[in-house]
Design an enzyme around this catalytic site. Structure first.
Site, PDB file in Angstrom:
ATOM      1  CD  GLU A  26      64.607  86.159  16.498  1.00  0.00           C
ATOM      2  OE1 GLU A  26      64.234  85.258  15.722  1.00  0.00           O
ATOM      3  OE2 GLU A  26      64.312  86.199  17.699  1.00  0.00           O
TER       4      GLU A  26
ATOM      5  CE1 TYR B   9      71.422  58.659  20.936  1.00  0.00           C
ATOM      6  CE2 TYR B   9      70.242  57.706  22.799  1.00  0.00           C
ATOM      7  CZ  TYR B   9      70.959  57.553  21.627  1.00  0.00           C
ATOM      8  OH  TYR B   9      71.233  56.303  21.141  1.00  0.00           O
TER       9      TYR B   9
HETATM   10 ZN   LIG Z   1      63.200  84.315  18.112  1.00  0.00          ZN
END
Ligand SMILES: [Zn+2]
Length: 213
Positions: free
Chosen positions: A73, A119
């Site tokens: 990735e 937040y």
């Molecule tokens: Zn992944």
């Protein structure tokens, strides 16, 4: 001023992500910009076992330059870093509630999670959900680049978040806030909720991963 060693930061944050159950098995990967190179967690390694001395080094085009083979990735991380010169780190996890939202059929890809808390507004701000791509499919690059131009917080469909920050701690804060708000969103599905208004969001400081224009 304390100089943070990016290798030690990756090891510390990777182990913290694993310890707190923010991703499972060997999923999840981290990247930190180091000049014109990028330090990345290697392929096939649980975040629990990431070591500062065993990191992959790639160029901003994703070319493997040094160290063990990078995560498949890697191209997600370098695409985000290319598009966001203000960002120095990227965190990708398969956090369960964020991943659950990424599997829902009836969410708006331009705004998949409402701003339920301040937040979330400060640390995530705008979230974009990308179409589905098989893990590691480099065809996702163009979609990631386009979304990363607009925001530092991306959600990969049927997969999980990819979030950039000025440093690794800022990226991690945003991933955690996203995960927490995804859980709130799922808990309140079907109930009448009162997300922050545009005026309330504008009154907050900019998300930590984004510099003010
Ligand atoms: Zn992944």
């Amino acid at each position: 001023m304390t100089v943070v060693d990016p290798r030690r930061a990756i090891e510390r944050v990777a182990q913290s992500i694993h310890r707190r159950g923010l991703t499972h098995g060997r999923t999840g990967n981290l990247a930190v910009r180091d000049g014109d190179r990028v330090l990345l967690t290697p392929t096939g390694v649980s975040l629990a076992d990431v070591s500062a001395d065993e990191l992959s080094v790639v160029g901003l085009d994703g070319t493997h330059l040094d160290g063990p083979k990078p995560t498949k990735e890697a191209f997600l991380h370098v695409a985000v870093l290319r598009m966001r010169p203000d960002a120095n780190a990227v965190v990708h996890t398969h956090s369960v509630h964020s991943a659950a939202v990424s599997c829902l059929a009836d969410v708006d890809p331009a705004n998949p999670i409402p701003p339920l808390t301040a937040y979330y507004g400060m640390r995530v701000g705008m979230l974009r959900m990308l179409p589905y791509f098989a893990p590691g499919d480099p065809a996702a690059t163009a979609a990631v680049e386009e979304a990363a131009r607009a925001t530092h917080a991306l959600l990969l469909r049927n997969h999980g978040p990819v979030v950039a920050g000025t440093d690794l701690d800022a990226a991690l804060d945003a991933v955690e806030e996203l995960e927490h708000t995804a859980q709130l969103f799922l808990l309140t599905r079907g109930l009448a909720t009162a997300p922050l208004t545009d005026a309330q969001l504008r009154a907050l400081s900019a998300p930590s991963g984004r510099t003010t224009p």
